[in-house]
Design a protein around this motif. Sequence first.
Motif, mmCIF file in Angstrom:
data_model
loop_
_atom_site.group_PDB
_atom_site.id
_atom_site.type_symbol
_atom_site.label_atom_id
_atom_site.label_comp_id
_atom_site.label_asym_id
_atom_site.label_seq_id
_atom_site.Cartn_x
_atom_site.Cartn_y
_atom_site.Cartn_z
ATOM 1 N N ASP A 1 -24.507 -27.357 14.526
ATOM 2 C CA ASP A 1 -24.896 -28.762 14.674
ATOM 3 C C ASP A 1 -25.777 -29.204 13.514
ATOM 4 O O ASP A 1 -26.646 -30.057 13.671
ATOM 5 C CB ASP A 1 -25.609 -28.985 16.013
ATOM 6 C CG ASP A 1 -26.961 -28.293 16.062
ATOM 7 O OD1 ASP A 1 -27.180 -27.378 15.263
ATOM 8 O OD2 ASP A 1 -27.794 -28.694 16.889
ATOM 9 N N LEU B 1 -25.223 -31.062 11.036
ATOM 10 C CA LEU B 1 -25.144 -32.494 10.707
ATOM 11 C C LEU B 1 -26.047 -33.307 11.633
ATOM 12 O O LEU B 1 -26.670 -34.290 11.210
ATOM 13 C CB LEU B 1 -23.700 -32.994 10.792
ATOM 14 C CG LEU B 1 -22.707 -32.366 9.809
ATOM 15 C CD1 LEU B 1 -21.351 -33.027 9.928
ATOM 16 C CD2 LEU B 1 -23.202 -32.460 8.381
ATOM 17 N N VAL B 2 -26.101 -32.893 12.901
ATOM 18 C CA VAL B 2 -26.989 -33.589 13.846
ATOM 19 C C VAL B 2 -28.444 -33.367 13.448
ATOM 20 O O VAL B 2 -29.256 -34.301 13.443
ATOM 21 C CB VAL B 2 -26.744 -33.082 15.282
ATOM 22 C CG1 VAL B 2 -27.742 -33.708 16.240
ATOM 23 C CG2 VAL B 2 -25.331 -33.393 15.720
ATOM 24 N N GLN B 3 -28.746 -32.118 13.084
ATOM 25 C CA GLN B 3 -30.126 -31.818 12.680
ATOM 26 C C GLN B 3 -30.504 -32.595 11.421
ATOM 27 O O GLN B 3 -31.625 -33.105 11.300
ATOM 28 C CB GLN B 3 -30.286 -30.316 12.431
ATOM 29 C CG GLN B 3 -30.086 -29.483 13.685
ATOM 30 C CD GLN B 3 -30.547 -28.041 13.467
ATOM 31 O OE1 GLN B 3 -31.704 -27.785 13.260
ATOM 32 N NE2 GLN B 3 -29.607 -27.112 13.514
#
Lengths: 516, 377
Positions: free
Chosen positions: B316, B318-320
């Motif tokens: 994840d 990209l979310v971070q």
Amino acid sequence: MLSALLLIPLVGIAAIGFLPGTIDPKICRRISLVAILATLIWTIWIGIGFDPTAPGMQFSEFVPWVPWMGFNYHLGVDGLSMPLLVLNGVLTAISIASTPGDLHRPRFYYTLMLLINIGVTGAFVAQDLFLFFGFYELEIVPLYFLIAIWGGKRRGYAATKFLIYTAISGFCILASFLGVVWLSGTGSFDYAPLRSAGLPLGTQILLLVPLLVGFGIKIPFFPFHTWLPDAHVEASTPVSMLLAGVLLKLGTYGLLRFGVGLFLDAWAYLAPWLAVWAAVSALYGASCAIAQTDMKKVVAYSSIAHMAFILLAAAATTQLSLLAAVCQMIAHGLISALLFFLVGVVYKKTGTRDVNVLRGLLNFSRGLPLIGSLIILGVMASAGLPGMVGFIAEFLVFRGSFSLFPVQTLLCMVGTGLTAVYFLLMVNKVFFGRLSEVTIDLPQVQWSDRIPALILSVVIFILGIQPNWLVFWSEPRIVSLVTEFGQPQAGLLTPGNGMGDDRDLGFQPIKSEVTQ
Amino acid sequence: MLSVDKLEPSKHPLAEYIHRIEACLALLEDTPVHVVEVVGILKSYGIILDAYSRNLIYISEHQFLNLFPFFKYFNGKVTFDRLLKHWNHDRINFEYAEYCMKSMLWHGGGGLDAYLDTPEFAQNAEAAIQARWKGNLFMLGLHKLFPNFLPEQVRVMAYYSGLGQFWRVMSDMFLELSDLYDRGEIQSIPQVVQHIQDGLVAAAGNPIVHQVKLGDRVYDILPKSAGLTFLMDTAVPYVEAIFFRGTPFPGTISYNAQAYQIPFDQSIFNYGALYADPLPIGGAGIPPTLLMQDMRHYLPEYLHEIYRQGKRQEDDILVQICQTFQKSMFCVTTAAIRGLAPHPMDTTDLAQQRENRAYLEGWMNRFVSSRVVAVNS
């Protein structure tokens, strides 16, 4: 050769038994996996030597056991049991491989798993009614413990319910078996002589009814089904896979082998009502699935609906429908095992199976994208989408049954349509939209959580686009599998059936002189 | 806390953040982890902005009124090797820069937007159009038939240039911030904000100009005489368009404009970076996701290591990155708010403090539905 299928897991059990109590669970898993893979390889070896066109049982083994009671150790394999043996090996291996590595009481667990494999294999190859019954009962005890010890919060209730239901099932089956032996006067529980006993219709009906109840509980059909959703919900994922994938098939196998095989006249007489029962069970299962909020219960009720198609096909007893019944057993075994495995992964990662809580799991960063995609694939296969094995099986079921029971078949087709409804409802709620707050911080999915599902998915696809690999075991002699020693079958092998005149494949019902 | 002591505490739902800014702090809480995250992400953002900026300026100058700009992302260096990389998507997502440019064009605001509707611009644009299609009777004929089409394309080119010049300044500012951090001269979030504020103030009066060379002659599209400047004519409209308003984009959550799920009045849009859900909601090519993909390639190791320690590790990332990026954007916004405040935040004059309070509460009204609380939790 067939005895080795029972002995190899037994060796595995002995090996596990000699391990100290403090042994690493992973070592137990490794040993039992080696044992089961060896069994699977042996099964494939037998499959390679198996001749689908040869009449009668193959690889037979006969040892008198208790002659004065008529019990014999008689094993054999034919086109009905051969694919189920392979399915049993594959799904047991996947179930063991997908068992968590930090299990408590691992020696007992893997012993029970191997015992189930022995019980199921034994039941599929037993050519003696008493031997079959023994193996049939053998798998009940391990399954009871597997649910009661490693199950969910209500495991005690579910395991007890399962035990009570299956005990009644066993009692009914035993009553029927004892009845057929005594009333036929053969004095032996051996299967082959009993098939040509020629009991009167009334007697056959009398003996068939308890058999239907017994196997109806095991499969299960409405209204004997209530143990199954509870058992599935409380059982751990590997046990659910085995239960849906293999153990339920004992019931349908028993119906085909003993219901049709021993009581063909009564079967033909009751066939329209059996088809009605199948339609009711299919619609009931599908309707219940729509109302469920637990993903596992959705799959469990779906299982009830799809197992009913086997009864429809068996009721029709056309060449095509009998072949369809075998296909549906395999297809359902693979698809339901896949779905239960994937739902298990969802539960493991999210801590819930509630469709009202889960949302957006297809999210490619924070969700379970591959698991979600495979579930969508699984539900498509279950709904009978072309290209997957579910389509082949259900198409054959409906094609083979429609000419005899058009209304019941149409109702079952509605049940198939409802599969798309309840599964798409589930998929829409669980996998689309934004991730819910409770699932926003899920742990990583390991490859060990993906590989079993990928293997099953590949098999579902391969058998969907190359169904010959599924039907070639049974197709050449499908009718003789269940009726070879029965009454004459006037409607059988009728040419001009639209599927190729030179093939043993038709739509005519198998009927005896009595019913004609 | 000097000014807060004299003023009564704010009763605004986001009073905590008002008090923070009044105390010369930032919207983002000052923690060591936040400093590492913000500096690290702004370093990768600075590298990306450098590439975006160069490409936007290249397009505005060298792809001017090119109706089929197949190679606009190549910055004039078209080789087979680069073409293969482009097709293999081994490149920066320049589409994101264009997305921001179009968002600015659509939301408008500031002197640049106003200038593009003046007769002077129309005259300049017409001269450039005539020069661009000189001798091309077909295009000039079409221009006669549809006189608004090509001038609108020139406006788009002006925005390409304006955003390119804005990002040029920001890129240098963020990379300088990273250098200062590496030398140990930046150690807190207020220092980060101060650096950005200083940079914005220093560049505030930089002229925004756009010229294109057509044939032998240079044409002014945005002449210096228009008086367009960095802060008020590009930075402020950018913050408004990209940080606050933004645009909804389709994914697994879809919007139905006809059912008024999107506000009719675009001035009350709140789809900007400060409001964006860091969870990608699906669909391919969602612009904010493109930025995260680009930044991923230039993360400094110390920031990458923080992401690897997350629960999903690289899964994840990209979310971070998006979550960190939002934190950094709240720092940039703090700098802009402080820079545009009617009075210095450390003023001791009670009347000025009250004016600042009213000004801040006005901003905070817009932050109520933003991610300001989430990034601080």
